[in-house]
Scaffold this motif. Structure first.
Motif, PDB file in Angstrom:
ATOM      1  N   TYR A  60      15.746  84.488  14.598  1.00 42.37           N
ATOM      2  CA  TYR A  60      16.442  85.753  14.847  1.00 42.37           C
ATOM      3  C   TYR A  60      15.560  86.938  14.472  1.00 42.37           C
ATOM      4  O   TYR A  60      15.690  88.015  15.026  1.00 42.37           O
ATOM      5  CB  TYR A  60      17.744  85.811  14.037  1.00 42.37           C
ATOM      6  N   PRO A 106      22.150  90.399  27.294  1.00 43.86           N
ATOM      7  CA  PRO A 106      21.963  89.147  26.563  1.00 43.86           C
ATOM      8  C   PRO A 106      22.719  89.207  25.243  1.00 43.86           C
ATOM      9  O   PRO A 106      22.676  90.224  24.536  1.00 43.86           O
ATOM     10  CB  PRO A 106      20.440  89.098  26.331  1.00 43.86           C
ATOM     11  N   SER A 125      21.956  91.653  17.770  1.00 42.21           N
ATOM     12  CA  SER A 125      20.907  92.284  16.957  1.00 42.21           C
ATOM     13  C   SER A 125      21.081  93.796  16.904  1.00 42.21           C
ATOM     14  O   SER A 125      20.751  94.430  15.903  1.00 42.21           O
ATOM     15  CB  SER A 125      19.525  91.938  17.524  1.00 42.21           C
ATOM     16  N   THR A 156      23.512  77.787  15.573  1.00 44.05           N
ATOM     17  CA  THR A 156      22.351  78.281  16.319  1.00 44.05           C
ATOM     18  C   THR A 156      21.905  77.257  17.347  1.00 44.05           C
ATOM     19  O   THR A 156      21.652  77.596  18.511  1.00 44.05           O
ATOM     20  CB  THR A 156      21.197  78.591  15.354  1.00 44.05           C
ATOM     21  N   ARG A 161      12.441  80.070  21.016  1.00 44.26           N
ATOM     22  CA  ARG A 161      11.155  80.744  20.820  1.00 44.26           C
ATOM     23  C   ARG A 161      10.018  79.846  21.295  1.00 44.26           C
ATOM     24  O   ARG A 161       9.019  80.314  21.842  1.00 44.26           O
ATOM     25  CB  ARG A 161      10.973  81.090  19.343  1.00 44.26           C
ATOM     26  N   PHE A 210      13.352  78.391  16.894  1.00 43.70           N
ATOM     27  CA  PHE A 210      14.083  79.625  17.204  1.00 43.70           C
ATOM     28  C   PHE A 210      14.148  80.499  15.959  1.00 43.70           C
ATOM     29  O   PHE A 210      14.283  79.998  14.842  1.00 43.70           O
ATOM     30  CB  PHE A 210      15.507  79.310  17.681  1.00 43.70           C
ATOM     31  N   HIS A 239      20.984  81.577  23.868  1.00 43.86           N
ATOM     32  CA  HIS A 239      19.679  82.098  23.458  1.00 43.86           C
ATOM     33  C   HIS A 239      18.574  81.245  24.069  1.00 43.86           C
ATOM     34  O   HIS A 239      18.711  80.020  24.163  1.00 43.86           O
ATOM     35  CB  HIS A 239      19.520  82.051  21.928  1.00 43.86           C
ATOM     36  N   ASP A 288      16.927  88.091  29.175  1.00 40.64           N
ATOM     37  CA  ASP A 288      16.270  87.052  28.372  1.00 40.64           C
ATOM     38  C   ASP A 288      16.078  85.762  29.160  1.00 40.64           C
ATOM     39  O   ASP A 288      15.735  84.730  28.602  1.00 40.64           O
ATOM     40  CB  ASP A 288      17.077  86.764  27.096  1.00 40.64           C
ATOM     41  N   ARG A 289      16.335  85.830  30.467  1.00 41.25           N
ATOM     42  CA  ARG A 289      16.170  84.640  31.295  1.00 41.25           C
ATOM     43  C   ARG A 289      15.742  85.073  32.691  1.00 41.25           C
ATOM     44  O   ARG A 289      16.039  86.202  33.124  1.00 41.25           O
ATOM     45  CB  ARG A 289      17.460  83.826  31.354  1.00 41.25           C
ATOM     46  N   GLY A 308      22.193  87.848  22.485  1.00 41.03           N
ATOM     47  CA  GLY A 308      21.313  88.055  21.336  1.00 41.03           C
ATOM     48  C   GLY A 308      21.015  89.522  21.106  1.00 41.03           C
ATOM     49  O   GLY A 308      20.922  89.984  19.974  1.00 41.03           O
ATOM     50  N   ARG A 315      24.279  77.202  20.233  1.00 37.48           N
ATOM     51  CA  ARG A 315      24.105  78.332  21.160  1.00 37.48           C
ATOM     52  C   ARG A 315      22.906  78.106  22.080  1.00 37.48           C
ATOM     53  O   ARG A 315      22.919  78.523  23.246  1.00 37.48           O
ATOM     54  CB  ARG A 315      23.949  79.624  20.366  1.00 37.48           C
ATOM     55  N   LEU A 316      21.871  77.471  21.573  1.00 37.59           N
ATOM     56  CA  LEU A 316      20.742  77.133  22.439  1.00 37.59           C
ATOM     57  C   LEU A 316      21.135  76.053  23.445  1.00 37.59           C
ATOM     58  O   LEU A 316      20.732  76.094  24.609  1.00 37.59           O
ATOM     59  CB  LEU A 316      19.551  76.658  21.607  1.00 37.59           C
TER      60      LEU A 316
END
Length: 582
Positions: free
Chosen positions: A352, A115, A121, A384, A396, A350, A393, A330-331, A117, A387-388
């Motif tokens: 980070y 992922p 990170s 951000t 949340r 969302f 990503h 993440d999916r 993300g 990207r969603l």
């Protein structure tokens, strides 16, 4: 200070299971290599027995002809051993290359499946170190250390069996060398893997510190924190020094202690064999052969122990490479199929970092074929949100759907047929221009490629290259300017043919006049598609069907250009400023 990596490390059972799977993948070559190693070891074992018989014959009185025959047989075994060893090593190294290729392909597949993300990170240092140093270390282990260790194990087992064939008494001096060997190995193995994992982790930390400092050099200089970054790198190097000093300490204690376990059996064989000879229970030839066999054991056992250090480093590297596959996805693909191409964002939040949302309850819908521009100050959350919208990503809280199906429920391959993201970052792969473009659609023909280039105003300069589409670009080839590289990325996107495009400052590296021309050309090609453009150049907003103003992680205004100008809000102020009237 302890050093840990953010990407996981595979445990020992996982490593052993992976090695077994690789072994089952190449059974014939593995079996052939082992057979040749066994035959080579067996031919080497003839020498001590022949020499023992020769000593006994000389003691009893023999002829020159007998000695010559023994020497000829010994030479024949020596030649056979050389030939068998040569082919055994050759097959082992070919097998090693194939195994290493499998390892690399698996690692690349796992790394590409991470992922985004998680990659962001974890930082680039850890993944970069695994890609470079750990792959190199594992390459050495697979190509050289593992074949040599296999040879040593086979040789040691057969040599010990040959020594026992002389007489049961040979086991006694061999057993005397086992306690110091076992004690030393247990002590070393209990500490070595963790030590080498820590050592590799410190290299990741150094790489991360250096990479971040270089990439952010202008910011570092502007903030005057050069010394802080130097101190940070010094701290990481100090940790690396401590880690390497620890593993060096393990080796300096372990290897000298092993010498004792090598000397005891040889000395004990001579003493015990001599005592039995004086009692008339064994012959001088038996004592000679036994001593030579025990002496022969030293080399393979020493190699087993020495190469074990290399294998420990290789095992640590393999654990780090396999650990990439342990990152949870993440999916989760549910098999649900989108009913249409409309994009809906519902109360999306969302973050980070835990407890620090950067998007706060964003909701909007993008109709099929609509063009939406997202504008706003830097750091407001535009990228951000983009990207969603591209499914990079998962939110949340809330949901981002296409045709009523959450983006995170779609497999990546299928997702990219619905939504694709183009950012201001771009990459030119080593290869021809054609190869760079057909990555998006391998079955694309030259007319398809040329049409895609034409749509982004890149056809003229590509045709002007010495070899046209066959011109090699990227590292080692023709260097492309930032604008040309970005045009290649956009042409690749045209070939990918997604229904919805999220453009995040996609033309930021092209001068304003060229960018405007490019976007208008691209608009003609993308007629009927859904386009979400994130840009600070407001002519993109002027041309859009609707404009979303993003401020502080929220959509503060949403409407057409004319509606927002008339509303005299944030967008109107931005537009006036852009046109020099503010």
């Amino acid at each position: 200070m302890s050093v840990t990596t953010r990407l996981p490390v595979a445990d020992s059972p996982a490593v052993r299971g992976y090695v077994r799977r690789l072994a089952r993948k190449h059974p014939r070559m593995l079996g052939g290599a082992l057979l040749l190693h066994v035959l080579a070891a067996l031919t080497a074992l003839a020498a001590p027995r022949l020499l023992g018989n020769l000593v006994e014959a000389v003691e009893k009185g023999t002829t020159t002809g007998y000695v010559d025959r023994v020497l000829m047989v010994l030479a024949a075994f020596l030649v056979a051993q050389t030939v068998l060893t040569r082919y055994a090593r050759y097959i082992s190294q070919v097998l090693g290359e194939q195994v290493l290729a499998d390892l690399r392909e698996d690692f690349v597949d796992n790394a590409l499946g991470l992922p985004i993300g998680v990659v962001e990170s974890a930082g680039s240092g850890d993944l970069l170190t695994r890609t470079s140093r750990d792959v190199d270390q594992l390459g050495w282990s697979v190509r050289m250390a593992l074949p040599e260790w296999t040879i040593a194990v086979v040789t040691a087992v057969l040599t010990f069996a040959a020594a026992l064939s002389v007489g049961w008494w040979v086991a006694i001096p061999c057993v005397l060398g086992v306690p110091p060997l076992v004690i030393g190995l247990r002590w070393y193995l209990a500490r070595a893997k963790d030590g080498y994992l820590r050592e590799s982790a410190t290299y990741s930390a150094i790489s991360a510190a250096l990479t971040e400092t270089v990439e952010g050099a202008r910011t570092v200089e502007a903030l005057g924190i050069q010394q802080d970054q130097v101190d940070r790198v010094d701290d990481e190097i100090r940790d690396s020094y401590d880690a390497e000093k620890y593993t060096l300490h393990l080796r300096t204690v372990f290897f000298p202690s092993m010498e004792l376990s090598y000397l005891i059996p040889t000395v004990a064989t001579l003493l015990l064999g001599g005592w039995l000879y004086t009692r008339g229970e064994v012959s001088l030839g038996d004592v000679t052969a036994a001593t030579l066999y025990v002496q022969m054991l030293i080399d393979p056992v020493d190699r087993i122990v020495s190469i074990l250090d290399e294998l420990q480093m290789g095992a640590a590297s393999l654990s780090r490479l396999l650990g990439v596959a342990d990152v949870p996805d993440d999916r989760t693909a549910t098999g649900a199929q989108p009913q249409g191409e409309q994009i809906d964002v519902t109360d999306v939040r969302f973050s980070y970092a835990e407890g620090r949302d950067v998007l706060h309850g964003v909701s909007m819908s993008v109709a099929v074929g609509e063009r939406v521009a997202m504008v706003g100050p830097s750091g407001a959350g535009k990228s951000t949100l983009g990207r969603l919208l591209a499914g990079i990503h998962p939110p949340r809280a809330g949901a981002v759907t296409v045709g009523g199906t959450p983006l995170v429920d779609l497999p990546l391959g299928e997702l990219r047929g619905h939504v694709a993201l183009v950012t201001q970052e771009h990459h030119v792969f080593v290869g021809t221009v054609r190869e760079n473009l057909v990555l998006a659609r391998p079955e694309a023909t030259d007319p398809d490629v040329l049409a895609a280039l034409a749509s982004v105003d890149a056809l003229a300069w590509v045709e002007a290259l010495p070899d046209g589409l066959d011109s090699v670009v990227g590292s080692g080839g023709r260097a492309l300017s930032a604008a040309q590289a970005q045009q290649v990325a956009l042409a690749r996107l045209v070939l990918a043919d997604p229904h919805t495009l999220v453009l995040d400052e996609a033309t930021s590296l092209i001068d304003p006049s060229a960018a405007r021309h490019l976007e208008r050309s691209l608009a003609a090609v993308l007629e009927g598609r859904t386009v979400i453009a994130i840009a600070h150049r407001l002519f993109s907003a002027h041309d859009a069907d609707r404009v979303a103003v993003v401020e502080d992680g929220r959509i503060s205004e949403l409407g057409s250009h004319d509606e927002l100008v008339a509303a005299r809000g944030s967008y109107a102020a931005l537009w006036e400023s852009w046109n020099g009237r503010g």
